[in-house]
Design a protein around this motif. Structure first.
Motif, PDB file in Angstrom:
ATOM      1  N   ARG A 171      45.182  37.817  30.270  1.00 44.35           N
ATOM      2  CA  ARG A 171      44.317  37.779  31.451  1.00 44.35           C
ATOM      3  C   ARG A 171      45.040  37.112  32.606  1.00 44.35           C
ATOM      4  NH1 ARG A 171      39.116  38.563  32.753  1.00 44.35           N
ATOM      5  NH2 ARG A 171      38.701  39.200  30.597  1.00 44.35           N
ATOM      6  N   HIS A 198      44.562  35.150  36.167  1.00 39.93           N
ATOM      7  CA  HIS A 198      43.568  34.358  36.881  1.00 39.93           C
ATOM      8  C   HIS A 198      43.982  34.243  38.348  1.00 39.93           C
ATOM      9  CE1 HIS A 198      41.399  32.964  33.271  1.00 39.93           C
ATOM     10  NE2 HIS A 198      42.583  33.019  32.691  1.00 39.93           N
ATOM     11  N   ALA A 229      44.055  44.491  38.763  1.00 41.45           N
ATOM     12  CA  ALA A 229      43.071  45.247  37.987  1.00 41.45           C
ATOM     13  C   ALA A 229      43.367  46.740  37.999  1.00 41.45           C
ATOM     14  CB  ALA A 229      41.669  44.981  38.527  1.00 41.45           C
ATOM     15  N   ALA A 231      45.141  45.319  34.173  1.00 39.70           N
ATOM     16  CA  ALA A 231      45.053  43.945  33.692  1.00 39.70           C
ATOM     17  C   ALA A 231      43.611  43.469  33.662  1.00 39.70           C
ATOM     18  CB  ALA A 231      45.877  43.024  34.586  1.00 39.70           C
ATOM     19  N   GLN A 232      43.341  42.521  32.760  1.00 41.72           N
ATOM     20  CA  GLN A 232      42.076  41.791  32.793  1.00 41.72           C
ATOM     21  C   GLN A 232      42.228  40.670  33.820  1.00 41.72           C
ATOM     22  OE1 GLN A 232      40.171  41.040  28.793  1.00 41.72           O
ATOM     23  NE2 GLN A 232      42.247  41.574  28.094  1.00 41.72           N
ATOM     24  N   THR A 252      40.318  37.520  36.216  1.00 42.69           N
ATOM     25  CA  THR A 252      39.204  36.652  36.602  1.00 42.69           C
ATOM     26  C   THR A 252      39.520  36.049  37.956  1.00 42.69           C
ATOM     27  OG1 THR A 252      38.639  36.114  34.314  1.00 42.69           O
ATOM     28  CG2 THR A 252      37.808  34.647  36.022  1.00 42.69           C
ATOM     29  N   GLY A 270      36.441  45.990  36.949  1.00 39.12           N
ATOM     30  CA  GLY A 270      36.307  45.091  35.814  1.00 39.12           C
ATOM     31  C   GLY A 270      36.692  43.654  36.094  1.00 39.12           C
ATOM     32  N   VAL A 271      36.977  43.315  37.353  1.00 38.83           N
ATOM     33  CA  VAL A 271      37.326  41.937  37.675  1.00 38.83           C
ATOM     34  C   VAL A 271      36.106  41.039  37.464  1.00 38.83           C
ATOM     35  CG1 VAL A 271      38.046  40.348  39.504  1.00 38.83           C
ATOM     36  CG2 VAL A 271      39.089  42.616  39.327  1.00 38.83           C
ATOM     37  N   ARG A 272      36.304  39.973  36.731  1.00 37.24           N
ATOM     38  CA  ARG A 272      35.243  38.993  36.527  1.00 37.24           C
ATOM     39  C   ARG A 272      35.279  38.011  37.698  1.00 37.24           C
ATOM     40  NH1 ARG A 272      36.183  35.406  31.495  1.00 37.24           N
ATOM     41  NH2 ARG A 272      35.914  37.419  30.436  1.00 37.24           N
TER      42      ARG A 272
END
Length: 397
Positions: A3, A5, A21, A25-26, A28, A192-194
């Motif tokens: 992830r 950040h 993203a 990539a994951q 946040t 999908g970005v948190r």
């Protein structure tokens, strides 16, 4: 992939998050405030003033990037009629034209301007002192610095060419910059970005995040210096007094008053975007760069002098007013002998990367944030891939 950040939900942080993203990539995104946008926020309510002057330049790198993703939205150009209401303060009085030397200088290529010389000295040798000093002061619009003539000639001339281009490159997002930010944030979430707001990250929290994947610090340089405990994260910026006004509409008001006696700029933003103020009112914003240590009142007083030249009877027409001081929030400026490559590096080591408007990336104003966000995300993706590959190799062994 690990992830990634992103700390900071301003223009640089959102650009980095979307870029990462889109590559799978994951991500946040951590934002300390309740809302995203950073300095690209737009005030709520009837007077939709940006947090400082903002414009997009249609020749810039983020213009195409935003347009391809459907994030640009409607933009307004300078209305043709309003272009005739451009005023210059010269020798204390309002004039319709700048000195001829300033116009000649606008045609000089930035390629011939030296990095090592100061702008006023170089430009004076090109067109004479009057035109050089007027051009330097005119650049208060894009540098927010109290003495642009003391900066690198190459740095100032590159920006002067764009800020003085005809037809103007500047475009204004309809409804304010918050509209662009909202579209970018929605796009990030769709990828999908948190997004975590009111998420203030301190140094121990950053260290914990860095153990789980690459980190992009997309804050102001002052905040990054504290967060990374790195006193080397410094660079020159401007210091500017801001004044925002709503005034009752009156025919004949100037569109822009540019101060050529000293750096300063007044612009009627509702001229190109009437959604920014209620019917019958105009939204005006001024910014006057001031020297370190000078009180905000000095800049406000000079802004009022510009208002006197372009907005007759404005004091009796004011319906709303706000003043502010922007310190270290106005982007990087390069001294003689330096370029953007000498600014704090995007790569900070140990999987940490830096983005923002005072780091080692090219561009005019918000373009630096955009370019650094793209580069930081690209480097973070490579770092995440290396970590993932290393982890897979260890598990295989």
């Amino acid at each position: 992939m690990q992830r990634i950040h992103v700390i900071g939900g301003g223009f640089a942080g959102l650009t980095a998050a979307v870029t990462a993203a889109e590559s799978g990539a994951q991500v946040t995104l951590h934002e300390a405030h309740h809302t995203l946008g950073g300095r690209a926020r737009t005030a709520e309510g009837p007077y939709r003033i940006n947090e400082g002057p903002h414009a997009l330049y249609n020749g810039g790198p983020h213009w195409t990037w935003l347009a391809r993703r459907g994030l640009l939205g409607p933009v307004a150009a300078v209305p043709l009629l309003e272009g005739t209401r451009f005023r210059f303060r010269r020798d204390g009085v309002s004039r319709r034209t700048p000195p001829l030397g300033m116009l000649r200088l606008a045609r000089r290529s930035a390629r011939h301007a030296p990095v090592d010389a100061d702008y006023l000295g170089w430009a004076g040798g090109q067109v004479g002192e009057e035109g050089a000093r007027a051009a330097a002061h005119y650049m208060g619009v894009a540098l927010f610095h109290h003495d642009p003539g003391s900066l690198s000639a190459a740095f100032v001339q590159e920006r002067f060419r764009r800020a003085a281009a005809l037809p103007p490159e500047a475009r204004y997002p309809v409804g304010g910059w918050a509209q662009v930010v909202d579209r970018m944030a929605a796009h990030a979430r769709n990828l999908g970005v948190r997004v975590e707001t009111t998420a203030r990250i301190d140094a121990p929290a950053l260290a914990a995040l860095a153990r789980t994947g690459p980190v992009i610090v997309a804050t102001s340089l002052d905040a990054a210096r504290t967060l990374l405990d790195d006193p080397a994260l410094t660079w020159d910026s401007g210091r500017t007094a801001l004044i925002d006004l709503a005034v009752r509409t009156r025919r004949g008001d100037a569109f822009v008053v540019s101060d050529l006696d000293a750096p300063g700029w007044i612009e009627r933003f509702s001229a190109q975007d009437r959604t920014l103020a209620p019917a019958g009112e105009q939204l005006v914003q001024g910014h006057v760069p001031i020297a370190p240590g000078a009180p905000k009142a000095d800049g406000v007083a000079r802004a009022e002098q510009l208002l006197d030249l372009g907005f007759d009877g404005w004091r009796d027409r004011v319906t709303w007013r706000r003043e502010a001081l922007a310190t270290g929030r106005t982007g990087a400026v390069d001294r003689p002998g330096t370029t953007w490559r000498d600014r704090p590096s995007i790569i900070r080591g140990d999987g940490v990367f830096l983005a923002g408007d005072q780091v080692a990336a090219p561009g005019l104003l918000s373009e630096v944030s955009f370019n650094s966000g793209i580069e930081a995300a690209t480097l973070a993706l490579k770092a995440a891939e290396r970590r993932t590959d290393t982890g897979a190799d260890l598990r295989s062994a």
